[in-house]
Design an enzyme around this catalytic site. Sequence first.
Site: not given
Length: 726
Positions: A354, A492, A612
Site C-alpha cells: 500500500d 487476488e 477483485k
Amino acid sequence: MTAWTLRYEGFDPETEPLREALCTLGNGSFATRGAAPECTADDIHYPGTYIAGVYNRLITTVDDHDIENEDLVNVPNWLSLQFRVEDSDWFMPSEANLDGYRQELDLRRGILIRTFVFVNAGRRTLVTQRRFVHMGIPHLAGLQTTFTAENWAGSLTVRSGLDGTVENTGVARYRSLAHQHLDPLATWEIDQQSIGLEVETNQSSIGIAMAARTEVISDGGAVAHQRRLVESAGFVAHDLVLDLSQGVPVTIDKVVSVSSSRDQAISTPALSAQAFLETAPTFEDLLTSHVLAWDHLWRRFRLETGSDDQTNLAINLHIFHLLQTASKHTIDLDVGIPARGLHGEAYRGHVFWDELFIFPFLTLHLPDLTRSLLMYRYRRLARARVNAASEGLEGALYPWQSSSDGREESQVLHLNPKSGRWLPDNSRLQRHVNLAIAWNVWLYHQMTGDVEFLAFAGAEMLIEISRMLVSLTSYDRAHDRYEIKGVMGPDEYHDAYPDRDEPGLDNNTYTNVMSAWVLEKTRQALSEVPDFRARELTEKLGLTPAELSTWDDIASKLFVPMHDGVLSQFQGYDDLEEFDWTGYTERYGDIQRLDRILEAENDTTNRYKLSKQADVLMLFYLLPPAELAAAFERLGVDLDAELIDRTIDYNDQRTSHGSTLSRVVHSWVLARLDRKESWRLFQQAVTSDLIDIQGGTTKEGIHTGAMAGTVDLVQRGYTGLQIDGD
C-alpha cells in the site's frame, strides 16, 4: 456536517465500532481508537492503543498445525476513566438512560469531543469530554471530563486508571488464535495525583510504560475530594470521590505519558514515562500547543476542491488519518506504514504494498518522512536476501506481508467467514510487492533529487530486487521470450489455474512489464549515482558486465500476453469462463467479495474472467503515458490509444472492486476517457471508509492505501501533475 467536523448524533451500538476507528487520534508515534473511556473491550467497544513498530509473535496449534502470527500489539489502555453517581453501578452508555448524545471529531485541531446527559434515578448529569494525542510531543496525550449535576447534589466517584490487562481481540476472526501479548511488570503510585504502569510483550520483550496525572478542578481551582489507590495485576487507578453541587461544573484533567523500550534517548520506559509526565504542563497548555502543531501540518498538507462539504470532509479526514499514522515523529522510527494504520488490528498491523499509493502524497509535502519509511525497507534488505535464498532465488525477495524483522508474515491459512472453512493462503506469491518498493525508490528519487539516498540505499535495493526478478524468469527458446511463472498479480481473485494443483499464474502482464521497467531503471540509477559509489556497489555486489547484459536482454524480451485485442491479465486468462454478474448481483446484492461467496458455494474465482481489483490497469496508474509507451516499445508491443482504451473498458466491466484500492485506480485511469464515470468512482472511493462501503471492515482499521490514493488522485491525478527527470 462541515468539511472539518465529523459529527455523530445519538449513541448507536451497531455503528460504534466504525465510529471508534474513524475517531482515532494519533501522532505517528502512537494512536488510540475513539472508544468511550469508561468502556472495556466487548461486542460494542474496543479501546485499542497501538505504538508504531511494537510487534509480538505468538504460536497457535490449529488441527495439529502450528500457526505463527506476529501482531501489532494492543498496548495498555490509557483512556480508562469510569464514573458512578452515589452508590449506583458504573456508567455504561449501552445500559444508561441517555438524554442527548453527540460525538465530534474536530479535524482541524485534532480533538475528539463527546457530550451527553445521563439520567440516574431522576438525577440529570451533563458530561463533556475532550481528548487529544499530542501532535507536537509524541509521548503525551490528554483526556478532560467535565461533570455538571443539573438537578441534584451529592457524591460522584471517578476511577482514573491505566489498564494493562488488554488483549488483541479487535478482529473477530482472529479470536480463536493466540492473542495475549502483554505480561504485567509493575504498578505504582508516583505521587498523590499520579500513577504508573509497566508491561512487557511476552515474545519480543518490548517494555511499555505509562504514567497518568489526574487533577480535579472547578472554576480554575483545585477541588477538595477523597482519593485512594486501586491496584491489581496489570491495572492501577485512583478512585476520586467528589461532592458535586447543583449546577456547578467539576473537571477531571487526565494527562498521560507513553514510552516504550524502542524509544530513543531513554534509560528505561518506566523512568521515561515518569519523566515526561513530571515535566508535562497542564491539560489546557498542552491542548494549545497540540492545536498549533496541527495548524502547522495543515498549512503544509491541506488540499481543497471546489466540491461539496461531504467530499471535502472525506479528503480532510483522509489526510488527517494519514498524518496520524505517519508524521514527522515517524521519521526517527524504524517502521513502515501498516495497511490499516494505527487504527485497528486487521491484517495484524502488517505492512503491504500500500506504500505505493501512500508515498506520492507524502513525498510532495514531507520528503524526509518518505525517506525514513524507505529506510524501513533498506534495513530489511539482508532479511530479503535470506527470503530469496530460501526460495532458490538470487538477490532480495521482500515479503508480501512485513512487520518487525522483514520475514514473510503472510498466513499459511486464512478463514472464509462465509463458509467457516480454513483455506490455503497463497498470497505470498504476490512478488509484485518488490515492484512497488522499486517504484517507490525511483519515484522518491525523481521527486526529490536525493542522490545520496539513491547512492547509499536505493540503488542497492534496486539491484537486489532486479536480481530476484531475473532469477524468476525462464527462457522460451521457441519464441525467443522470457517468462515469469508461478506468481500472483494484484488481482487476488486468481492464485492458480483451475486445472492445476500447484498455485501461481504464468506471465502476469503487470508483473512482466513492471519487471522490465525495474531492470531499466536500475541501470539508470547506476548511471546517476557518483562514479565512485557505482564502482563500490558493483564491487560489493559482484555486479558484472555480463550480468547487466542479461538484464538488458530480459528487459526487452519479457512476454506480454494478449487476447481479443486487449492486454491479458495473465497467460491463459482468455480460456476462463465469463462470469454471471447479473445473476450474482440479484442473488447477493453486495458482491465485492466474490472469492468468499464462490468458495462458500464450493466454487472458485480462479475459473472466471473477473477481478477483485485493478491488475493490468495498474500499469496505466503508475506510469505516465510517455514512459508507459516506452516500456511497451522496448518489449515489442505497440501500445496505441485504442489498445489502452479497449483494455481499460474490458477490465472495468469485469471488476468487483473487492478492495478499497480498486476504485482509486479505475478512477485514475478513466479520468482521460470518461470524466463523469471517473468522478463517480472517486466519490465512492473517497467515502469508502467514511460510510464503510465494505460493510464492516473499517471498524478493524482504516485503509491507508485507499485514503492516500484518493488524496493523491486530487493532488496528481485530476491536476495532471507529473514529476519527471529534474
